[in-house]
Design an enzyme around this catalytic site. Sequence first.
Site: not given
Length: 608
Positions: A2, A27, A75, A101-102, A481, A485, A488, A504, A603
Amino acid sequence: MCGIVGYVGEKQAAPILLEGLAKLEYRGYDSAGIAVCNNGKISMTKAKGRLAVLSEKTAGGKSVLGNVGIGHTRWATHGEPSDMNSHPHLSQSGKFAVVHNGIIENYLELRAYLEGKGFKFLSETDTEVIAHLIEYYYKGDILETIIKLIGKLKGSYALGILCDECPDSFIAVRKDSPLIVGLGEGENFIASDVPAILSRTRKVYYLNDNEIVVVKKDDVKIYDLDKEEIHKEVSEVKWDIAAAEKGGYEHFMIKEIMEQPEAVRKTVAPRIQNGRVVFEELSLSEEYIKNINKIYVVACGSAYHVGVVGKYIFEKLTRIPVEVAIASEFRYCQPILDDKTLVIVISQSGETADTIAAMREVQKQGVKALAIVNVVGSSIAREADEVIYTWAGPEIAVATTKAYSTQLNIMCLAAMYFADILGRISEDEYKSMLEGLLALPEKIEKILENKDKIQHCASLYYNSKSVFFIGRSLDYAVALEGSLKLKEISYIHSEAYAAGELKHGTIALIEPGTLVVALCTVEELFEKMLSNIKEVKARGAVVLAIAIEGHTEIEKEADHVIYIPKNDKNILPSELVVPLQMFSYYVSSLKGLDIDKPRNLAKSVTVE
Ligand code: M6R
C-alpha cells in the site's frame, strides 16, 4: 504494501496525488483512490484495478477540485480488491477521510463496538473502523482525537487523515509502517516512500512511531502523544531523480538488472582502501568481533537467500557458525541468543515488517543487530545498532535484482573483514577475493552482453509448466534465488533443489521435457554436477546449464550452456545470479506479463 500520499499547497491536489501514487504503485496495485477537500467538503474517487483506471475516471485528477488531499494505492489484506474496499474510507457523516497502510489487528472488536453505537460499515476492510472511530471521538480537537485513536488501535499503521473542518491541512501518524513528510516551498507532502515526492522536494522528515503530524501548506508541526511539539532535523534525500525513472527501458526490472555493474562498483569501491576492506560506518570493536561465537542472519525472500550464500562464505572464512533464519519464523523459534551472538538483518526496503519485528526482538534481549539495508532513513536503518548500506540506488521493480547483488557484495566484504580481524584468512585468499570483487562490475557487464543467448533460451522454455533449479554448495544457494525470480514474475512453478538431494524424492517429478537449470560453477563439485545432469537427462529432462568459461565438457551433457567469466569462487554467486535474473525477465516478457508489478505481490511487505 500500500502506498500513501498527501498534498497541501496552492496547486490542484488531485493531479499531484496521482503523480505521487504512480511512483508508489510498486507497493500495491489492486485498486486506488483519492480524497480531496474543497470549500470545506470532502470528495472521494476510488477505482478497482491499476492506477490508470482512477486516472481515467478523474481525467488525470483534473476533474477533482481542491488544494488539499490524500491518496492511496492498495495491496488488499482485508476484503477483495473492489471499489468499495479501496481507500480512502469515509467516516459515517463524511466528515473524515482516511488512507491506511498496515493492519489493524483488533478491528473486529472495534467494528462490533462501533456497530453497537449505530455506525454502518460499507466495506470489509480493517481501515473503515479508523474513519468511524475518529468521528466517534471527535469533539472539535483533531490532535486530541488522534491521540485517543492511537490508544485504541492494535497493529501497524501509517495514516493520512482529512477533516472537512480543517480544510487547509491534513493529519498523519505512523506506527510500524513507513511514512515520511516532504517539505516544499508553499506546499508540503506525506508519502510512504521517497520516489512519490522526489520530483517536488528532497527535504524530508522521517517520522518515528506515534508521531502525529499536522501538515499545512507553509507549516508542518509534529507532536508526541502528550501533545508536546517535537522538533526534528530535516534530512536531505541524495537520490538522483533519474534513478527512480525507467530511463528508456521497457521495465524497471531490466533497467535495474543493467544497473548492476554500477551498483556493485558503488557498493564495493568505497569499502576497499589500500588493499584492505574498510567499514568506516561500523563501530564494532575488534574485541567484540573476536568474542562472537554465533551469527544469525535474519531476512525474508531474496534477502534470506543472500543469507544462505553468506552462510557458506562466512563459515568458510571466519569459522564462526552461522544460522540463516526466515524472519517470520525466527521470532517464534526461541533462538538462543547471548552477548556473544551477532544478528545480521538484511533488507532492501528496510521496512519489511517481519524483519523489523525480529530485529526488535533480539535488541530487546540485549543482542546487537547489524543491518544491511538499501533505503536510507528506513525503519531498519534507523533502529539497527549498526548499519551497512548497499548503494544500489532506488529499486522499483517488485522482483529484486541489484539490491540482491549488492547485499551479496556486502556479505563477502563483511566475511573478509571479520576473518581478517580473527586472523583466519590467508593473504592469498584475501587478495583473490578483493581482486574478484573489484573485477566484478566488468564481468557482470560481459554477462549482460550475452543477452541474445539468454533470451533465446527463454524463448524455448517460456511455456514450461514446472522448472527445477539444481546446484551444490554456493550454486544451490543461488538456485534458491533463481527459482524465486522465475516464479514471482513468470508464474511458472519452480523449485530449487540441492542437486544431490533430488533423487531422494523430487526426481519423481521430472518427466520428458521438464526444464532443469543446472548451476555448475563450484569447480570442486563440477564432476558431481555432471552426474546429476545425467540423472535428470535419463528421465527426459532438458538441461540448461550455467558454467564457468572454459568448462566446455559440459556441452556434452547439457542441452544449452551459458558461460560466466572465471572469478574467485566466493565472488561467483554475484555473477551466477545475473543470467538467472535475465532468464526470468525474458520468460515473463515473452508471456506478456506485467513484469514490474507481478500479480499478488508488492515491493515492500509492511504487514506480517
Ligand atoms: O525489502 P526486503 O529486502 O526486506 O524484502 C524482502 C522480500 O520481500 C523480497 O526480497 C522479495 O522476496 C522480493 N520480491 C524478491 O524479488
